[in-house]
Design an enzyme around this catalytic site. Structure first.
Site, PDB file in Angstrom:
ATOM      1  N   ASP A  92       0.851  -1.185   0.000  1.00 12.37           N
ATOM      2  CA  ASP A  92       0.000   0.000   0.000  1.00 12.37           C
ATOM      3  C   ASP A  92       0.893   1.244   0.000  1.00 12.37           C
ATOM      4  O   ASP A  92       2.105   1.167   0.173  1.00 12.37           O
ATOM      5  CB  ASP A  92      -0.988  -0.011   1.165  1.00 12.37           C
ATOM      6  CG  ASP A  92      -0.311  -0.018   2.527  1.00 12.37           C
ATOM      7  OD1 ASP A  92       0.886   0.302   2.597  1.00 12.37           O
ATOM      8  OD2 ASP A  92      -0.988  -0.330   3.516  1.00 12.37           O
ATOM      9  N   TYR A  96      -3.042   5.749   4.142  1.00 10.40           N
ATOM     10  CA  TYR A  96      -4.012   5.484   5.199  1.00 10.40           C
ATOM     11  C   TYR A  96      -3.352   5.537   6.572  1.00 10.40           C
ATOM     12  O   TYR A  96      -3.877   6.139   7.512  1.00 10.40           O
ATOM     13  CB  TYR A  96      -4.674   4.121   4.981  1.00 10.40           C
ATOM     14  CG  TYR A  96      -5.596   3.720   6.112  1.00 10.40           C
ATOM     15  CD1 TYR A  96      -6.875   4.249   6.193  1.00 10.40           C
ATOM     16  CD2 TYR A  96      -5.178   2.833   7.102  1.00 10.40           C
ATOM     17  CE1 TYR A  96      -7.728   3.897   7.237  1.00 10.40           C
ATOM     18  CE2 TYR A  96      -6.018   2.480   8.144  1.00 10.40           C
ATOM     19  CZ  TYR A  96      -7.288   3.012   8.204  1.00 10.40           C
ATOM     20  OH  TYR A  96      -8.121   2.662   9.249  1.00 10.40           O
ATOM     21  N   ASP A 270      -7.866  -7.306   0.809  1.00  8.84           N
ATOM     22  CA  ASP A 270      -6.902  -7.503   1.896  1.00  8.84           C
ATOM     23  C   ASP A 270      -7.575  -7.095   3.182  1.00  8.84           C
ATOM     24  O   ASP A 270      -8.474  -6.251   3.185  1.00  8.84           O
ATOM     25  CB  ASP A 270      -5.638  -6.656   1.690  1.00  8.84           C
ATOM     26  CG  ASP A 270      -5.861  -5.212   2.115  1.00  8.84           C
ATOM     27  OD1 ASP A 270      -5.499  -4.856   3.261  1.00  8.84           O
ATOM     28  OD2 ASP A 270      -6.426  -4.431   1.320  1.00  8.84           O
ATOM     29  N   CYS A 308     -13.392 -27.857   7.562  1.00 13.41           N
ATOM     30  CA  CYS A 308     -12.114 -27.284   7.118  1.00 13.41           C
ATOM     31  C   CYS A 308     -11.063 -28.377   6.975  1.00 13.41           C
ATOM     32  O   CYS A 308     -10.931 -29.244   7.843  1.00 13.41           O
ATOM     33  CB  CYS A 308     -11.644 -26.229   8.120  1.00 13.41           C
ATOM     34  SG  CYS A 308     -10.080 -25.442   7.679  1.00 13.41           S
ATOM     35  N   CYS A 310      -7.762 -27.662   6.657  1.00 14.20           N
ATOM     36  CA  CYS A 310      -6.433 -27.112   6.931  1.00 14.20           C
ATOM     37  C   CYS A 310      -5.662 -27.998   7.904  1.00 14.20           C
ATOM     38  O   CYS A 310      -6.225 -28.867   8.571  1.00 14.20           O
ATOM     39  CB  CYS A 310      -6.548 -25.684   7.473  1.00 14.20           C
ATOM     40  SG  CYS A 310      -6.964 -25.542   9.235  1.00 14.20           S
ATOM     41  N   CYS A 313      -7.026 -27.930  11.592  1.00 12.76           N
ATOM     42  CA  CYS A 313      -8.249 -28.696  11.830  1.00 12.76           C
ATOM     43  C   CYS A 313      -8.024 -30.194  11.650  1.00 12.76           C
ATOM     44  O   CYS A 313      -8.746 -31.005  12.245  1.00 12.76           O
ATOM     45  CB  CYS A 313      -9.361 -28.200  10.903  1.00 12.76           C
ATOM     46  SG  CYS A 313      -9.977 -26.549  11.336  1.00 12.76           S
ATOM     47  N   HIS A 339      -5.339 -21.274  10.797  1.00  9.62           N
ATOM     48  CA  HIS A 339      -6.687 -21.711  10.416  1.00  9.62           C
ATOM     49  C   HIS A 339      -7.465 -20.579   9.751  1.00  9.62           C
ATOM     50  O   HIS A 339      -8.121 -20.784   8.713  1.00  9.62           O
ATOM     51  CB  HIS A 339      -7.472 -22.223  11.624  1.00  9.62           C
ATOM     52  CG  HIS A 339      -8.942 -22.282  11.356  1.00  9.62           C
ATOM     53  ND1 HIS A 339      -9.522 -23.264  10.577  1.00  9.62           N
ATOM     54  CD2 HIS A 339      -9.954 -21.435  11.717  1.00  9.62           C
ATOM     55  CE1 HIS A 339     -10.817 -23.025  10.470  1.00  9.62           C
ATOM     56  NE2 HIS A 339     -11.108 -21.928  11.152  1.00  9.62           N
TER      57      HIS A 339
END
Length: 377
Positions: A92, A96, A270, A308, A310, A313, A339
């Site tokens: 970025d 901001y 994002d 899930c 992943c 999990c 996760h």
């Protein structure tokens, strides 16, 4: 290898799925970019971020210019070599954070003078300096420097900030084009501003298109206006931008925000939410977020999310992660974050598949119904 190419493979209503091809790799869209503010996705190793399904991550110009310094990162191989991430990186512009974190800011046509939130030292960011910092960092997608004002500001204030942002966008583009080999190998996105005003958004889009960018971001949303107002803006803002370029909604968001934005034609996202929530005990699941610190998970032998796949999990129980988080063990934050990032990346994969199959509306409605259903707690 192509410097930057965006290809749309399928559409479903306003939604699109496709790819961005760059020298560092292919980004599947819609894409979620985990946030690596200080050259790290907090609590995760780069290999685990990649394993979770991320094609690209985001770095932060403001934080990295202050610590460890853009020139130092450049000497140490740029962000890719420094942090060990070989895929694309978007940075970025720092605008901001300058507005939201810094004390004693002073805005002018030249740029923004500010005091560091770390030690009070004085700095100046101009469009040219922002682009230089991003070049030193080795960013693959560079963002134009812009001025953000609250959506509650008067229309006069919003118009003035938008118009200045467009002047800064031209300076950013010129500075990027003067970047030699970096410009030849990478890309720059412009940022549409205009708060919640359709006319200002259109004027901003027209100015950016006239300058010409590789992609276009929608900025100034997800700053407290609420989901309904954000979606109201997204009902028209993406359509004001070129259909053949990527559209990036900055700083968004909750899973239901992302689903609704994809339905409205957004390609890139994002947000710090999956990592920040992971560090504070919130896990995302297909049936809504859970607070793993809750006592009801103390002896729950099921995974964080039964649907899930992943590594977390597949290996550890809610009871174990509950124990880690309650005990303040750093592994708790690591597993929760891994996760959550995997959940977000799986959601993007599901959205891409639904668009490709022409069933996005059914998927989105089912996702919202399950995610938002009362939990009986």
């Amino acid at each position: 290898m192509t410097r930057f190419a965006f290809s749309i493979a399928a559409t479903d209503g306003a939604a699109r799925t496709g790819t961005i091809t760059m020298q560092r790799g292919v980004i599947r869209t819609p894409a979620f970019m985990p946030v690596g503010t200080a050259a790290t996705v907090k609590a995760m190793k780069p290999a685990d971020v990649e394993r979770a399904g991320a094609d690209i991550i985001l770095g932060n110009t403001y934080h990295l210019m202050l610590r460890p310094g853009a020139e130092r990162v450049a000497r140490l191989g740029g962000l890719h070599g420094f942090m060990g991430w070989n895929k694309p990186i978007l940075t970025d512009s720092g605008g901001y954070q300058v507005m939201s974190l810094s004390a004693l800011t002073k805005r002018s046509e030249e740029g923004v003078a500010f005091a560091s939130h770390l030690d009070g030292t004085r700095h100046m960011i101009t469009p040219e300096r922002s682009i230089e910092i991003q070049r030193l960092l080795g960013s693959n997608i560079v963002m134009a420097f812009d001025e953000l004002v609250p959506t509650t500001s008067t229309r006069e204030v919003q118009a003035a900030a938008m118009e200045r942002s467009m002047r800064w966008a031209k300076r950013s583009r010129d500075a990027f084009d003067g970047g030699g080999d970096h410009a030849a190998d990478n890309a720059i996105f412009g940022i549409q501003q205009g708060a919640l005003d359709e006319g200002l958004r259109k004027a901003s889009a027209d100015a950016l298109i006239d300058i010409g960018f590789d992609g276009y971001a929608i900025g100034g949303l997800a700053v407290g206006e609420g989901q309904a107002a954000m979606f109201g803006c997204l009902d028209y803002a993406p359509g004001q931008l070129p259909a053949d370029k990527p559209r990036y909604l900055m700083g968004v968001g909750k899973p239901t925000d992302i689903v609704g934005a994809v339905e409205r034609g957004i390609d890139m996202f994002d947000c710090v939410m999956p990592t920040r929530s992971g560090r504070t005990g919130q896990a995302f699941t297909r049936t809504g977020p859970i607070n793993i610190r809750n006592a009801r998970f103390a002896e729950d032998q099921g995974p964080l999310d039964p649907e899930c796949a992943c590594a977390v999990c597949s290996t550890w129980s809610r009871a174990y992660v509950h124990h880690l988080v309650r005990a303040g063990e750093m592994l708790g934050a690591m597993l929760m974050t891994e996760h959550n990032i995997a959940f977000y990346e799986a959601l993007m994969a599901d959205l891409r598949a639904a668009i490709a199959d022409g069933r996005l509306a059914a998927f989105a409605n089912d996702f919202r119904a399950r995610y938002d259903a009362p939990k009986g707690e």
